[in-house]
Design a protein around this motif. Structure first.
Motif, PDB file in Angstrom:
ATOM      1  N   TYR A   1      -4.653  -2.529   8.505  1.00  0.00           N
ATOM      2  CA  TYR A   1      -3.580  -3.479   8.853  1.00  0.00           C
ATOM      3  C   TYR A   1      -3.638  -4.688   7.935  1.00  0.00           C
ATOM      4  O   TYR A   1      -4.011  -5.786   8.336  1.00  0.00           O
ATOM      5  CB  TYR A   1      -3.686  -3.907  10.317  1.00  0.00           C
ATOM      6  N   GLY A   2      -3.283  -4.451   6.679  1.00  0.00           N
ATOM      7  CA  GLY A   2      -3.209  -5.551   5.720  1.00  0.00           C
ATOM      8  C   GLY A   2      -1.928  -6.342   5.951  1.00  0.00           C
ATOM      9  O   GLY A   2      -1.076  -5.960   6.766  1.00  0.00           O
ATOM     10  N   ASP A   3      -1.774  -7.417   5.182  1.00  0.00           N
ATOM     11  CA  ASP A   3      -0.589  -8.268   5.363  1.00  0.00           C
ATOM     12  C   ASP A   3       0.701  -7.511   5.058  1.00  0.00           C
ATOM     13  O   ASP A   3       1.752  -7.825   5.608  1.00  0.00           O
ATOM     14  CB  ASP A   3      -0.700  -9.518   4.482  1.00  0.00           C
ATOM     15  N   ASP A   4       0.627  -6.514   4.159  1.00  0.00           N
ATOM     16  CA  ASP A   4       1.844  -5.755   3.842  1.00  0.00           C
ATOM     17  C   ASP A   4       2.317  -4.943   5.048  1.00  0.00           C
ATOM     18  O   ASP A   4       3.513  -4.860   5.324  1.00  0.00           O
ATOM     19  CB  ASP A   4       1.620  -4.853   2.618  1.00  0.00           C
TER      20      ASP A   4
ATOM     21  N   ARG B   1     -12.120 -10.209  12.940  1.00  0.00           N
ATOM     22  CA  ARG B   1     -11.047  -9.657  12.092  1.00  0.00           C
ATOM     23  C   ARG B   1     -10.031  -8.905  12.963  1.00  0.00           C
ATOM     24  O   ARG B   1      -8.827  -9.014  12.777  1.00  0.00           O
ATOM     25  CB  ARG B   1     -11.664  -8.730  11.032  1.00  0.00           C
TER      26      ARG B   1
ATOM     27  N   SER C   1       0.863  -1.188   0.000  1.00  0.00           N
ATOM     28  CA  SER C   1       0.000   0.000   0.000  1.00  0.00           C
ATOM     29  C   SER C   1       0.899   1.238   0.000  1.00  0.00           C
ATOM     30  O   SER C   1       2.069   1.159   0.394  1.00  0.00           O
ATOM     31  CB  SER C   1      -0.864  -0.007   1.252  1.00  0.00           C
TER      32      SER C   1
ATOM     33  N   TYR D   1     -15.024  -3.446  10.279  1.00  0.00           N
ATOM     34  CA  TYR D   1     -14.366  -4.711  10.629  1.00  0.00           C
ATOM     35  C   TYR D   1     -15.211  -5.382  11.701  1.00  0.00           C
ATOM     36  O   TYR D   1     -16.101  -4.762  12.292  1.00  0.00           O
ATOM     37  CB  TYR D   1     -12.942  -4.496  11.161  1.00  0.00           C
TER      38      TYR D   1
ATOM     39  N   LYS E   1      -8.791  -1.532   9.744  1.00  0.00           N
ATOM     40  CA  LYS E   1      -8.974  -1.965   8.347  1.00  0.00           C
ATOM     41  C   LYS E   1      -7.684  -1.856   7.537  1.00  0.00           C
ATOM     42  O   LYS E   1      -7.497  -2.536   6.544  1.00  0.00           O
ATOM     43  CB  LYS E   1     -10.009  -1.041   7.676  1.00  0.00           C
TER      44      LYS E   1
END
Ligand code: SF4
Length: 494
Positions: free
Chosen positions: A295-298, A336, A267, A332, A293
């Motif tokens: 806190y993606g895997d990246d 999650r 991101s 969320y 929201k």
């Protein structure tokens, strides 16, 4: 030149905006007054997140008008920030002594407006219009402002002490529209600065001895999602920085802990973290406020591979009940959220997790609240900022049925506080006897004879030290734990 006093209400964003306005005024020749009683210009930088904060600023201005204006009618009085943005002209209609009302996209115009008023060219100014590009205007720093104002000197007796930690504004506004929150109305839509500009500002701060930078915005994890501001590039051309962002995306991700991970779409926020991480001399990177929201895997992978990104995450949960989270429009679920916490702890064992929680949101039942208590126990937060729900005008939640009575809000606040304090006490006590790295910030506010630093998890440590420790990373041995404060002794290495 006139002197100015700025009083700030609310969050770190407001603190940062006030600092940038003060720096802008100093650059124009203004001086900083040590108190409102001697200032030629008094500005209140306001907060609208809770009704209490608005009422405090209004009462303060009423008192200033009654007391200061009575003796010194030439003093200029102004409102800035969120309440100025949301109420505009209404503030002057209500308090005719007010000369200036400056909205959240107009901080950079403070000096021009004051010049106009002080020179008598304009009587009153209300400026709350939207301004494209205003997100890039909060960049001046006043690293020694407060210290200079207080007449502080460094250990050797010359000049104000170094500032160790600084905030850098990376974006403004929010598009999430949580139903309880007034921010999207007072700060506008998300607008992000571009990466080269932010990195240049960070580099400059590091060159001035700053060791820790906190990237700041209303919803930093949405940084760059709606495009980035323009940037100047070599040769004088101007390009859209969103193009620069895509060129920064790497096909593979080689982690600091070795190995090559499969391609991870980064991101814009993670690309920014990567770019800031490259700055030599910078020791720690923090950010606030994020949204779960985001806190993606990246981002979770960034915690594993960027050593300067401290092991501390502020994850505002707001409620432990899916029904309430939906009413809040948080985007969320409880499951999650817990999944993010688990992944973060796997990526960075020992990471400190803090949160924000609202109690007494409209329609919150005893069962919903108990789910929040259970979530707090399950996550074992290092700390939590608890807010009793406060209806804000023009927000959808203010019109929801089943508003929770004040007495129940108070009671839930107390019960949650007890749980958070109990967890905090246990977590802090467990650190006694441990050796921990701190970054020394300066004298303790409560006892200036002692120094304070922060652990990488952001816990405060008070110890016997001196000015020569300021700005240094030290290992301390924790000797005692107080209420959300640790006490330690510097570790003497053999
Ligand atoms: S994400 Fe944060 S700033 Fe944005 S609307 Fe929700 S609470 Fe407000």
């Amino acid at each position: 030149m006139p002197s100015v006093y700025i009083k700030t209400y609310g969050c770190q964003m407001n603190e940062r905006d006030s600092e940038a306005v003060a720096a802008q005024l100093v650059a124009k020749g203004y001086t900083l007054a040590p108190s409102e009683t001697v200032a030629d210009v008094i500005l209140l930088n306001t907060c609208s997140v809770r009704d209490l904060a608005e009422q405090k600023a209004l009462r303060k201005m009423e008192n200033l008008a009654a007391e200061i204006r009575r003796d010194r009618p030439e003093v200029v009085l102004g409102f800035m920030g969120c309440m100025a943005q949301s109420r505009g002209q209404e503030l002057i209609d209500r308090l005719p002594d007010v000369d200036l009302v400056l909205g959240t996209q107009k901080f950079h115009r403070a000096a021009d407006c004051l010049d106009e008023i002080l020179a008598g060219r304009r009587d009153k100014i209300v400026d709350v219009a939207e301004e494209p590009g205003s997100e890039a205007t909060i960049r001046e720093h006043l690293l020694y402002g407060n210290a200079a104002k207080n007449g502080a000197v460094d250990g050797a007796g010359h000049g104000p002490p170094r500032q160790v930690s600084a905030y850098v504004s990376i974006m403004q506004g929010c598009n999430q529209y949580c139903t309880f929150c007034i921010v999207p109305y007072t700060r506008g839509a998300e607008r992000s600065r571009n990466i080269p500009d932010i990195v240049a500002e960070c580099r400059q701060l590091v060159a001035q001895s700053v060791k820790e930078i906190t990237l700041l915005g209303q919803i930093v994890t949405s940084y760059g999602k709606r495009g980035l501001g323009e940037t100047a590039v070599e040769g004088g051309a101007s390009v859209l920085a969103s193009r620069l962002v895509s060129s920064l995306a790497l096909p593979n991700d080689t982690g600091a802990h070795g190995g090559t991970r499969p391609a991870l779409q980064k991101s814009p926020f993670v690309q920014l973290l990567d770019a800031v991480h490259e700055i030599e001399g910078l020791e720690r990177i923090r950010f606030t406020s994020p949204h779960p929201k985001g806190y993606g895997d990246d981002l979770i992978a960034a915690y594993a591979r960027l050593p300067k990104l401290v092991e501390s995450a502020h994850l505002p949960v707001q409620s432990g009940s899916n029904r309430v989270l939906k009413l809040m429009h948080r985007g969320y679920t409880r499951e999650r959220y817990l999944g993010i916490v688990e992944k973060l702890r796997r990526a960075r064992p020992g990471i400190g997790i803090t949160t924000d929680i609202i109690v007494g949101f409209p329609g919150e039942t005893e069962d919903d609240f108990e789910q929040t208590l259970a979530l707090a126990r399950e996550v074992q937060f290092d700390n939590a900022y608890i807010f009793k729900y406060s209806p804000r005008r023009d927000t959808p939640a203010a019109d929801l049925p089943d508003q929770v009575p004040q007495k129940i809000r108070e009671e839930r606040n107390q019960r949650l506080l007890e749980v958070i304090n109990e967890i905090g006490k246990r977590k802090y006590s467990a650190l006694v006897g441990r050796r921990i790295e701190i970054l020394v910030e300066g004298p303790s506010k409560k006892n200036p004879a002692r120094m304070t630093g922060r652990t990488r998890c952001k816990k405060i440590v008070v110890f016997d030290g001196s000015e020569r420790h300021r700005g240094h990373s030290l290992d301390v041995k924790i000797t005692r734990a107080g209420s959300f404060t640790l006490y330690g002794d510097p570790v003497i290495l053999a």
